[in-house]
Design a protein around this motif. Structure first.
Motif, PDB file in Angstrom:
ATOM      1  N   LEU A  44      13.263  19.280 -11.701  1.00 33.83           N
ATOM      2  CA  LEU A  44      12.554  18.315 -10.849  1.00 33.83           C
ATOM      3  C   LEU A  44      12.657  16.899 -11.389  1.00 33.83           C
ATOM      4  N   GLY A  45      12.447  16.717 -12.684  1.00 32.18           N
ATOM      5  CA  GLY A  45      12.472  15.364 -13.233  1.00 32.18           C
ATOM      6  C   GLY A  45      11.416  14.504 -12.570  1.00 32.18           C
ATOM      7  N   LEU A  46      11.768  13.265 -12.239  1.00 32.56           N
ATOM      8  CA  LEU A  46      10.875  12.354 -11.526  1.00 32.56           C
ATOM      9  C   LEU A  46      11.403  12.200 -10.110  1.00 32.56           C
ATOM     10  N   LEU A  47      10.668  12.709  -9.139  1.00 32.73           N
ATOM     11  CA  LEU A  47      11.067  12.623  -7.733  1.00 32.73           C
ATOM     12  C   LEU A  47      10.261  11.513  -7.073  1.00 32.73           C
ATOM     13  N   GLU A  48      10.959  10.471  -6.621  1.00 36.73           N
ATOM     14  CA  GLU A  48      10.305   9.322  -5.992  1.00 36.73           C
ATOM     15  C   GLU A  48      10.408   9.431  -4.470  1.00 36.73           C
ATOM     16  N   PHE A  49       9.336   9.040  -3.793  1.00 37.16           N
ATOM     17  CA  PHE A  49       9.264   9.190  -2.344  1.00 37.16           C
ATOM     18  C   PHE A  49       9.520   7.858  -1.633  1.00 37.16           C
ATOM     19  N   HIS A  50      10.083   7.980  -0.436  1.00 38.51           N
ATOM     20  CA  HIS A  50      10.303   6.812   0.415  1.00 38.51           C
ATOM     21  C   HIS A  50       8.959   6.353   0.988  1.00 38.51           C
ATOM     22  N   PRO A  51       8.777   5.062   1.197  1.00 38.68           N
ATOM     23  CA  PRO A  51       7.510   4.600   1.776  1.00 38.68           C
ATOM     24  C   PRO A  51       7.241   5.141   3.178  1.00 38.68           C
ATOM     25  N   ASP A  52       8.306   5.471   3.907  1.00 39.53           N
ATOM     26  CA  ASP A  52       8.130   5.931   5.286  1.00 39.53           C
ATOM     27  C   ASP A  52       8.296   7.448   5.413  1.00 39.53           C
ATOM     28  N   VAL A  53       9.521   7.928   5.240  1.00 38.92           N
ATOM     29  CA  VAL A  53       9.798   9.356   5.458  1.00 38.92           C
ATOM     30  C   VAL A  53      10.713   9.879   4.356  1.00 38.92           C
ATOM     31  N   THR A  54      10.300  10.978   3.744  1.00 37.48           N
ATOM     32  CA  THR A  54      11.140  11.709   2.798  1.00 37.48           C
ATOM     33  C   THR A  54      11.325  13.118   3.325  1.00 37.48           C
ATOM     34  N   ALA A 107       0.834  -1.213   0.000  1.00 31.47           N
ATOM     35  CA  ALA A 107       0.000   0.000   0.000  1.00 31.47           C
ATOM     36  C   ALA A 107       0.862   1.254   0.000  1.00 31.47           C
ATOM     37  N   LYS A 108       1.977   1.185   0.726  1.00 34.90           N
ATOM     38  CA  LYS A 108       2.878   2.337   0.772  1.00 34.90           C
ATOM     39  C   LYS A 108       3.976   2.188  -0.272  1.00 34.90           C
ATOM     40  N   PRO A 109       4.465   3.309  -0.790  1.00 37.03           N
ATOM     41  CA  PRO A 109       4.095   4.684  -0.435  1.00 37.03           C
ATOM     42  C   PRO A 109       2.763   5.093  -1.065  1.00 37.03           C
ATOM     43  N   TYR A 110       1.943   5.769  -0.257  1.00 36.52           N
ATOM     44  CA  TYR A 110       0.672   6.265  -0.780  1.00 36.52           C
ATOM     45  C   TYR A 110       0.919   7.258  -1.911  1.00 36.52           C
ATOM     46  N   LEU A 111       1.918   8.124  -1.703  1.00 33.83           N
ATOM     47  CA  LEU A 111       2.365   9.023  -2.758  1.00 33.83           C
ATOM     48  C   LEU A 111       3.709   8.504  -3.245  1.00 33.83           C
ATOM     49  N   GLN A 112       3.737   8.036  -4.491  1.00 26.85           N
ATOM     50  CA  GLN A 112       4.922   7.353  -4.995  1.00 26.85           C
ATOM     51  C   GLN A 112       5.923   8.299  -5.630  1.00 26.85           C
ATOM     52  N   SER A 113       5.438   9.258  -6.413  1.00 29.23           N
ATOM     53  CA  SER A 113       6.351  10.154  -7.107  1.00 29.23           C
ATOM     54  C   SER A 113       5.626  11.404  -7.563  1.00 29.23           C
ATOM     55  N   VAL A 114       6.414  12.413  -7.944  1.00 27.63           N
ATOM     56  CA  VAL A 114       5.874  13.653  -8.492  1.00 27.63           C
ATOM     57  C   VAL A 114       6.780  14.113  -9.631  1.00 27.63           C
ATOM     58  N   LYS A 161       1.742   2.284   9.539  1.00 26.13           N
ATOM     59  CA  LYS A 161       1.526   2.368   8.089  1.00 26.13           C
ATOM     60  C   LYS A 161       1.295   3.782   7.586  1.00 26.13           C
ATOM     61  N   SER A 162       2.030   4.754   8.149  1.00 26.46           N
ATOM     62  CA  SER A 162       1.932   6.138   7.692  1.00 26.46           C
ATOM     63  C   SER A 162       3.156   6.508   6.867  1.00 26.46           C
ATOM     64  N   GLN A 163       2.984   7.555   6.054  1.00 22.65           N
ATOM     65  CA  GLN A 163       4.050   8.100   5.218  1.00 22.65           C
ATOM     66  C   GLN A 163       4.158   9.594   5.475  1.00 22.65           C
ATOM     67  N   PHE A 164       5.389  10.089   5.584  1.00 21.18           N
ATOM     68  CA  PHE A 164       5.634  11.504   5.835  1.00 21.18           C
ATOM     69  C   PHE A 164       6.491  12.098   4.725  1.00 21.18           C
ATOM     70  N   ILE A 165       6.179  13.334   4.345  1.00 24.24           N
ATOM     71  CA  ILE A 165       7.059  14.157   3.518  1.00 24.24           C
ATOM     72  C   ILE A 165       7.256  15.452   4.293  1.00 24.24           C
ATOM     73  N   ILE A 166       8.498  15.756   4.654  1.00 20.29           N
ATOM     74  CA  ILE A 166       8.793  16.822   5.606  1.00 20.29           C
ATOM     75  C   ILE A 166       9.864  17.749   5.058  1.00 20.29           C
ATOM     76  N   ALA A 167       9.556  19.035   4.977  1.00 18.07           N
ATOM     77  CA  ALA A 167      10.555  20.053   4.684  1.00 18.07           C
ATOM     78  C   ALA A 167      11.101  20.556   6.017  1.00 18.07           C
ATOM     79  N   THR A 168      12.402  20.492   6.210  1.00 17.29           N
ATOM     80  CA  THR A 168      12.942  20.799   7.534  1.00 17.29           C
ATOM     81  C   THR A 168      14.362  21.337   7.468  1.00 17.29           C
ATOM     82  N   HIS A 169      14.741  22.043   8.544  1.00 20.12           N
ATOM     83  CA  HIS A 169      16.128  22.451   8.782  1.00 20.12           C
ATOM     84  C   HIS A 169      16.704  21.731   9.997  1.00 20.12           C
ATOM     85  N   SER A 170      15.938  20.833  10.602  1.00 15.53           N
ATOM     86  CA  SER A 170      16.315  20.240  11.879  1.00 15.53           C
ATOM     87  C   SER A 170      17.205  19.017  11.715  1.00 15.53           C
ATOM     88  N   PRO A 171      18.445  19.054  12.213  1.00 10.62           N
ATOM     89  CA  PRO A 171      19.283  17.851  12.153  1.00 10.62           C
ATOM     90  C   PRO A 171      18.737  16.729  13.026  1.00 10.62           C
TER      91      PRO A 171
END
Length: 253
Positions: free
Chosen positions: A34-44, A4-11, A183-193
């Protein structure tokens, strides 16, 4: 067997889209390349300097998925900002055969507006039963992670660390892991190490030449933070010895 994951596969930008790459936001290198950006099933993770395009792309993805520019759930539509880019109109999203059960788009800069609306309509049960304005910014965000996010979801977070102390970032990391286990998926924009340390995540660096996948230890966030903490007396001396406006103590111009 299909997962089922990744729910969002690519953009990607639709090949048939009419795009002026000299105009914002397509002129941003990370968007242009951008090209084809593929997402991790868990966290990108999206990382990069201010203005590198990570929040712009995350916003475009969120709007293409049906979220409000202000954030919230897809049932929540509040648009007080006029600064939305048209990127979402040309994005092509590849999705899983299975839809996520839950979802949320968090924008740190507009979360105040979302919290105000929740107070006005009295819809607080899913946020722990208390007004979000009756909590600190960090407490309100933790209420999202612990009470609002139900699992089996797709969660888009734009700089969530803006509200969080280092200790709360560690707590957020634990909460994110529990949701990934559910079974969740995250896409996170961050500056946090701290957030970027999440194991096995895909880290996408937004830079002047486009996008690149990098390891945690190869991010500027890790390198600069480690160097400063290991050498902070010397680094402070270097930073402050030539600070503009410094002069003899007590002197005035």
């Amino acid at each position: 067997m299909l997962a089922a994951k990744p729910y969002l596969q690519s953009v990607r930008i639709r090949p048939d889209a009419e795009v002026d790459y000299d105009a914002y936001p397509y002129s941003i290198p990370a968007v242009r390349e951008l090209g084809l950006l593929e997402f991790h099933p868990d966290v990108t993770f999206f990382v990069g300097e201010n203005g590198s395009g990570k929040s712009t792309l995350l916003e475009g993805i969120a709007l293409a998925l049906g979220y409000s520019p202000e954030g919230g759930t897809r049932n929540f539509q509040l648009a007080t900002t006029q600064s939305v880019s048209p990127l979402h109109e040309v994005l092509r999203l590849a999705r899983s055969f299975r839809k996520p059960r839950d979802g949320y788009f968090l924008r740190a800069e507009s979360f105040f507006n979302v919290a105000t609306f929740m107070d006005e309509v009295g819809y607080l049960e899913s946020y722990g039963g208390r007004s979000l304005h009756a909590r600190s910014h960090g407490e309100a965000f933790m209420a999202l992670l612990i009470h609002k996010f139900r699992g089996q979801g797709l969660y888009l977070l734009d700089e969530p660390e803006a509200a969080l102390s280092p200790q709360r970032q560690l707590a957020a990391l634990s909460a994110i892991h529990q949701l990934v286990q559910d079974k969740s998926q995250f896409i996170i924009a961050t500056h946090s190490p701290i957030l970027l340390s999440y194991p096995h995540a895909r880290i996408i660096r937004f830079g002047s030449t486009g996008l690149a996948q990098v390891a945690f230890e190869d991010t500027e966030h890790f390198a600069v933070t480690r160097d400063f903490l290991n050498n902070y007396p010397r680094r402070l001396e270097q930073l402050l010895q030539d600070a503009p406006g410094d002069g003899p103590a007590g002197s005035h111009t």
